[in-house]
Design a protein around this motif. Structure first.
Motif, PDB file in Angstrom:
ATOM      1  N   UNK A  38      40.246  72.651  43.848  1.00 38.14           N
ATOM      2  CA  UNK A  38      39.927  72.978  42.514  1.00 38.14           C
ATOM      3  C   UNK A  38      40.803  73.897  41.813  1.00 38.14           C
ATOM      4  N   UNK A  39      41.295  74.044  40.725  1.00 39.54           N
ATOM      5  CA  UNK A  39      42.100  74.951  40.168  1.00 39.54           C
ATOM      6  C   UNK A  39      41.371  76.407  40.166  1.00 39.54           C
ATOM      7  N   UNK A  40      42.187  77.325  40.020  1.00 36.10           N
ATOM      8  CA  UNK A  40      41.709  78.834  40.314  1.00 36.10           C
ATOM      9  C   UNK A  40      41.028  79.112  39.101  1.00 36.10           C
ATOM     10  N   UNK A  41      41.101  78.313  38.032  1.00 33.58           N
ATOM     11  CA  UNK A  41      40.381  78.769  36.614  1.00 33.58           C
ATOM     12  C   UNK A  41      38.765  77.906  36.763  1.00 33.58           C
ATOM     13  N   UNK A  42      38.581  77.522  37.780  1.00 34.49           N
ATOM     14  CA  UNK A  42      37.066  76.762  37.730  1.00 34.49           C
ATOM     15  C   UNK A  42      35.997  77.793  37.803  1.00 34.49           C
ATOM     16  N   UNK A  43      35.067  77.722  37.008  1.00 34.38           N
ATOM     17  CA  UNK A  43      34.075  78.778  36.852  1.00 34.38           C
ATOM     18  C   UNK A  43      33.237  78.723  37.929  1.00 34.38           C
ATOM     19  N   UNK A  44      32.450  79.618  38.327  1.00 36.65           N
ATOM     20  CA  UNK A  44      31.359  79.866  39.344  1.00 36.65           C
ATOM     21  C   UNK A  44      30.553  78.778  38.958  1.00 36.65           C
ATOM     22  N   UNK A  45      29.992  78.319  40.190  1.00 37.57           N
ATOM     23  CA  UNK A  45      28.927  77.001  40.166  1.00 37.57           C
ATOM     24  C   UNK A  45      27.676  77.596  39.154  1.00 37.57           C
ATOM     25  N   UNK A 101      33.025  58.739  42.901  1.00 37.88           N
ATOM     26  CA  UNK A 101      34.252  59.819  43.237  1.00 37.88           C
ATOM     27  C   UNK A 101      35.552  59.262  42.921  1.00 37.88           C
ATOM     28  N   UNK A 102      35.721  59.172  41.649  1.00 37.70           N
ATOM     29  CA  UNK A 102      36.919  58.744  40.947  1.00 37.70           C
ATOM     30  C   UNK A 102      37.146  59.827  39.756  1.00 37.70           C
ATOM     31  N   UNK A 103      37.552  60.972  40.304  1.00 34.92           N
ATOM     32  CA  UNK A 103      38.188  61.960  39.066  1.00 34.92           C
ATOM     33  C   UNK A 103      39.068  61.297  37.968  1.00 34.92           C
ATOM     34  N   UNK A 104      40.023  60.540  38.641  1.00 40.09           N
ATOM     35  CA  UNK A 104      40.976  59.807  37.856  1.00 40.09           C
ATOM     36  C   UNK A 104      40.248  59.064  36.715  1.00 40.09           C
ATOM     37  N   UNK A 105      39.415  58.024  37.078  1.00 40.36           N
ATOM     38  CA  UNK A 105      38.602  57.159  36.085  1.00 40.36           C
ATOM     39  C   UNK A 105      38.012  58.356  35.238  1.00 40.36           C
ATOM     40  N   UNK A 106      37.316  59.203  35.698  1.00 37.18           N
ATOM     41  CA  UNK A 106      36.442  60.052  34.993  1.00 37.18           C
ATOM     42  C   UNK A 106      37.178  60.764  33.944  1.00 37.18           C
ATOM     43  N   UNK A 107      38.614  61.167  34.307  1.00 36.18           N
ATOM     44  CA  UNK A 107      39.275  61.713  33.199  1.00 36.18           C
ATOM     45  C   UNK A 107      39.522  61.023  32.141  1.00 36.18           C
ATOM     46  N   UNK A 150      41.483  67.224  35.153  1.00 37.32           N
ATOM     47  CA  UNK A 150      42.895  66.749  35.014  1.00 37.32           C
ATOM     48  C   UNK A 150      43.619  67.445  36.380  1.00 37.32           C
ATOM     49  N   UNK A 151      43.082  68.829  36.620  1.00 40.89           N
ATOM     50  CA  UNK A 151      43.668  69.684  37.729  1.00 40.89           C
ATOM     51  C   UNK A 151      43.113  69.150  38.917  1.00 40.89           C
ATOM     52  N   UNK A 152      41.929  68.545  39.084  1.00 43.48           N
ATOM     53  CA  UNK A 152      41.177  67.807  40.300  1.00 43.48           C
ATOM     54  C   UNK A 152      42.100  66.739  40.583  1.00 43.48           C
ATOM     55  N   UNK A 153      42.426  66.060  39.661  1.00 39.93           N
ATOM     56  CA  UNK A 153      43.322  64.725  39.778  1.00 39.93           C
ATOM     57  C   UNK A 153      44.488  64.945  40.354  1.00 39.93           C
ATOM     58  N   UNK A 154      45.221  65.904  39.779  1.00 39.75           N
ATOM     59  CA  UNK A 154      46.466  66.456  39.971  1.00 39.75           C
ATOM     60  C   UNK A 154      46.548  66.931  41.644  1.00 39.75           C
ATOM     61  N   UNK A 155      45.505  67.893  41.924  1.00 39.31           N
ATOM     62  CA  UNK A 155      45.289  68.561  43.121  1.00 39.31           C
ATOM     63  C   UNK A 155      45.090  67.773  44.372  1.00 39.31           C
ATOM     64  N   UNK A 156      44.344  66.546  44.177  1.00 37.33           N
ATOM     65  CA  UNK A 156      43.854  65.772  45.148  1.00 37.33           C
ATOM     66  C   UNK A 156      44.205  64.308  45.079  1.00 37.33           C
ATOM     67  N   UNK A 157      44.455  63.708  44.102  1.00 37.74           N
ATOM     68  CA  UNK A 157      45.117  62.520  44.081  1.00 37.74           C
ATOM     69  C   UNK A 157      46.203  61.976  45.196  1.00 37.74           C
ATOM     70  N   UNK A 158      46.274  60.664  45.300  1.00 37.95           N
ATOM     71  CA  UNK A 158      45.740  59.552  44.554  1.00 37.95           C
ATOM     72  C   UNK A 158      44.389  59.223  45.012  1.00 37.95           C
ATOM     73  N   UNK A 159      43.447  58.629  44.006  1.00 40.89           N
ATOM     74  CA  UNK A 159      42.026  58.181  44.620  1.00 40.89           C
ATOM     75  C   UNK A 159      42.048  56.834  44.870  1.00 40.89           C
TER      76      UNK A 159
END
Length: 159
Positions: A38-45, A101-107, A150-159
């Protein structure tokens, strides 16, 4: 148009609760989500449920305000339809991201969700500045969610 307040308030509260509960039920913060980079700017849970509670309360208030300010049945029906579409898109994002579990579709679905909020704001602005203003935090939060997604897709893809 003068309308009783109890019916729209009741409908808005139930609708907001249904969307929140379905979205919350679909959201799975288990091993798959935890393993994502996850990107560094992800808010705390803990920020997420607080933000969504405030957003749903503001959106329900906006819906009631716009419905009551509608000058005719067609306008009030359109308000209800736009909020219903938005609720569906909100739940669909959670389904695509967490269950499928498809962040790409979710985006890409989130783009539709963002557009539905923008349309709601513009439509409500015609009938109630207050209703439109109450939806601005929702648009801001979904914009941040879009950047995170978008960052989750970039950091983890491809899905």
């Amino acid at each position: 148009m003068s309308r009783p307040w109890a019916m729209p308030v009741g409908i808005a509260v139930v609708a907001a609760l249904v969307v929140a509960l379905l979205g919350g039920t679909i959201t799975d913060l288990g091993p798959w989500y935890e393993a994502l980079h996850k990107p560094a700017f992800t808010p705390p849970r803990p920020v997420f449920p607080i933000a969504w509670t405030v957003i749903f309360a503001l959106a329900a208030t906006a819906g009631v305000n716009a419905w009551r300010a509608a000058r005719d049945v067609r306008t009030s029906d359109t308000v209800i339809g736009l909020f219903a579409l938005n609720g569906f898109l909100n739940i669909l994002w959670s389904l695509l991201f967490f269950r499928v579990q498809r962040p790409d579709w979710a985006f890409f679905e989130l783009v539709a969700l963002w557009c539905s909020i923008a349309v709601l704001i513009l439509y409500c602005l015609r009938i109630s500045r207050l209703a439109a203003a109450l939806l601005l935090p929702y648009l801001a939060w979904v914009s941040v969610a879009g950047m995170l997604n978008w960052q989750v897709v970039q950091l983890n893809g491809p899905f």
